[in-house]
Write an enzyme that holds these catalytic residues in place. Structure first.
Site, PDB file in Angstrom:
ATOM      1  N   ASP A 127       1.150  -1.614  -0.385  1.00  0.00           N
ATOM      2  CA  ASP A 127       0.497   0.024  -0.107  1.00  0.00           C
ATOM      3  C   ASP A 127       0.773   1.562   0.085  1.00  0.00           C
ATOM      4  O   ASP A 127       2.012   1.537   0.069  1.00  0.00           O
ATOM      5  CB  ASP A 127      -1.182  -0.159   1.661  1.00  0.00           C
ATOM      6  CG  ASP A 127      -2.392  -0.924   1.285  1.00  0.00           C
ATOM      7  OD1 ASP A 127      -2.182  -1.387   0.097  1.00  0.00           O
ATOM      8  OD2 ASP A 127      -2.338  -1.267   1.962  1.00  0.00           O
ATOM      9  N   LYS A 128       0.458   2.341  -0.572  1.00  0.00           N
ATOM     10  CA  LYS A 128       1.314   3.944  -0.505  1.00  0.00           C
ATOM     11  C   LYS A 128       1.468   4.297   1.035  1.00  0.00           C
ATOM     12  O   LYS A 128       0.429   4.040   1.772  1.00  0.00           O
ATOM     13  CB  LYS A 128       0.113   4.538  -0.758  1.00  0.00           C
ATOM     14  CG  LYS A 128       0.561   5.723  -0.758  1.00  0.00           C
ATOM     15  CD  LYS A 128      -0.060   7.456  -1.929  1.00  0.00           C
ATOM     16  CE  LYS A 128       0.481   7.882  -1.993  1.00  0.00           C
ATOM     17  NZ  LYS A 128      -0.643   9.632  -2.395  1.00  0.00           N
TER      18      LYS A 128
END
Length: 258
Positions: free
Chosen positions: A63-64
């Site tokens: 995930d970012k």
């Protein structure tokens, strides 16, 4: 070396067939911390089609804002083999997170995850139709009923230390659903510190103002996978990024910091 907002980065190469980079695969001697765009590749967290022109050889995703180890295949054949290993759940993945609150004793979280019916960029634990509250007796958000059941999602949590406010948690995942750890911890009432999607805004603001951190404190710490050519079992580990380590040191006694 590659520079990222979270520290120095480098590539670790195991002979000439496969490369592992610090977003989710990393050797114990390396010290990588990179970030990856928050893009869902497919239901099993692996790329099963041809090598992407935007992410050539990327086998799975983070995930970012998440740091840690990332597997990158150097050939199409290695990509196919590694992707199959992820899809068939033959890969062992361990994460480190800082959560708000206390998760309690070791536990398996076996709750399906699906896309949120109102906020399409978010995921959620798909509610049991027979229940209107979650495991912590908190009322679930109301809204349109899901059109289909969520995908099975299985996580194991181990609380390393709790200081009365924050917990350092080890999480092992047996599946690779989008935002799985973030969603499971949020559903438990113990969201990840700094998570601007599933977390607590007041806590996130405090983290930003006090430490300048504007990301979820989630780290892909360890990954075990078989070599795509030789079949040899390989273990990659990534050191915790400096920003997250600073928070951990404030939570844990000095002699117990990982």
């Amino acid at each position: 070396m590659n520079e990222s907002p979270y520290g120095a980065g480098e590539f670790f190469t195991d002979d000439d067939d496969e490369t592992a980079d610090e977003e989710e695969e990393h050797s114990p001697s390396s010290s990588i911390s990179l970030s990856n765009d928050d893009v869902e590749l497919n239901q099993n967290d692996a790329v099963t089609n041809s090598i992407s022109t935007l992410r050539p050889g990327i086998v799975h995703r983070l995930d970012k804002g998440t740091t840690g180890v990332l597997v990158v295949a150097k050939t199409s054949s290695s990509l196919a083999t590694l992707s199959e290993a992820f899809a068939e759940r033959k890969v062992k993945k361990q994460y480190l997170a800082i959560a708000i609150g206390n998760l309690g004793e070791d536990q398996w979280v076996d709750k399906p995850i699906g896309r949120h019916p109102l906020h399409r960029q978010r995921m959620r634990v798909v509610p049991d139709p027979s229940s209107s509250v979650n495991a912590r007796n908190q009322a679930r958000l109301t809204g349109p009923k899901p059109t289909k059941p969520g995908r099975p999602a299985l996580s194991h949590t181990h609380t390393v230390h709790y200081d009365g406010k924050l917990s350092v948690v080890e999480v092992q995942i047996a599946t690779g659903r989008t935002h799985q750890i973030r969603v499971h911890l949020q559903d438990h009432g113990t969201p990840i510190y700094g998570d601007d999607v599933y977390g607590l805004s007041d806590w996130n603001k405090a983290l930003s103002s006090r430490r300048g951190i504007v990301r979820p404190l989630l780290h892909a710490q360890r990954l075990e996978i078989d070599h795509p050519v030789t079949g040899e079992s390989m273990v990659f580990e990534a050191e915790v990024a400096e920003d997250m380590m600073g928070v951990m040191k404030a939570i844990m006694p000095a002699e117990t910091v990982l």
